[in-house]
Design a protein around this motif. Structure first.
Motif, mmCIF file in Angstrom:
data_model
loop_
_atom_site.group_PDB
_atom_site.id
_atom_site.type_symbol
_atom_site.label_atom_id
_atom_site.label_comp_id
_atom_site.label_asym_id
_atom_site.label_seq_id
_atom_site.Cartn_x
_atom_site.Cartn_y
_atom_site.Cartn_z
ATOM 1 N N GLY A 60 1.121 5.604 0.015
ATOM 2 C CA GLY A 60 0.598 6.493 0.671
ATOM 3 C C GLY A 60 1.253 7.935 0.092
ATOM 4 O O GLY A 60 2.730 8.181 0.236
ATOM 5 N N CYS A 82 4.996 6.816 1.398
ATOM 6 C CA CYS A 82 4.911 6.149 2.866
ATOM 7 C C CYS A 82 4.604 4.603 2.088
ATOM 8 O O CYS A 82 3.441 4.566 1.681
ATOM 9 N N HIS A 123 1.258 -1.295 -0.272
ATOM 10 C CA HIS A 123 0.327 -0.069 0.019
ATOM 11 C C HIS A 123 0.784 1.175 -0.715
ATOM 12 O O HIS A 123 1.686 1.376 0.863
ATOM 13 N N VAL A 129 -3.897 6.125 -0.272
ATOM 14 C CA VAL A 129 -3.574 5.438 0.145
ATOM 15 C C VAL A 129 -3.748 3.751 -0.523
ATOM 16 O O VAL A 129 -5.424 3.651 -1.073
#
Length: 197
Positions: free
Chosen positions: A14, A61, A12, A23
């Motif tokens: 972000g 992220c 995932h 996300v």
């Protein structure tokens, strides 16, 4: 950490798209010897994806999590999960070098089905032009895991309620050929499905 990144299938990512963060689940690949500091994590998507092309030079992220079990405790407070998780944070780099891009896309295919990229035709110029690849250094990556039973208060254990773990794992029901497939299921696909047995 690299063992988990090799085992997991979905990441995932972000990113901030201006007025809000998003996300999104993505396929990914890792090159431990990649050109970035401590190795490179690659994700890819359409060049039309605003979140992907807008992420260049911004901090993103990427998380990867594998759920290994549900932990049933004697109180709601102590219920938990057994898991393995990696978080990588860093500036996103759009891969522009054609050789690195081809390598990243082949790694992504092989991450899903090891050895598969060698059996496929080469990507066309049109396909490559329609695909963006983001790279993130693994310099700022960390791993966290939990692999134990319930941790209960002594008085809750003495109450006699069951506590334990419900182990979980991925299982394949076997390859299913497409309606227009002219070939038998190849060995690389059979082997990959068997790895989830």
């Amino acid at each position: 950490m690299f063992a988990l990144l090799d085992d997991a299938l979905v990441a995932h990512v972000g990113v901030n798209v201006g007025d809000h963060p998003v996300v999104l689940p993505v396929a990914f690949a890792v090159d431990p010897d990649g050109p970035d500091d401590e190795g490179t994590l690659y994700i890819h998507g359409s060049v039309a994806a605003r979140w992907l092309t807008g992420a260049e030079s911004t901090t993103i992220c990427v998380t990867v999590t594998e759920l290994d079990g549900l932990v049933a405790a004697r109180s709601g407070f102590h219920h938990s999960m057994n898991y393995r998780s990696v978080v990588a944070i860093g500036p996103a780099r759009i891969v522009r070098d054609p050789d690195e891009k081809a390598h990243a896309l082949a790694l992504t295919v092989d991450h899903m089905v090891p050895g598969r990229s060698a059996t496929l035709r080469a990507s066309t110029r049109k396909e490559l032009a329609a695909t963006s690849v983001l790279a993130v250094a693994l310099r700022e990556a960390s791993m966290k895991k939990r692999a134990e039973g319930p941790v209960d208060d002594p008085e809750d254990v003495e109450a006699g309620v069951w506590g334990g773990v419900i182990p979980l794992r991925r299982v394949s029901s076997g390859p299913v050929s497409g309606a227009d497939s002219h070939a038998d299921v190849p060995a690389d696909v059979v082997a990959r499905a068997a790895s989830f047995a």
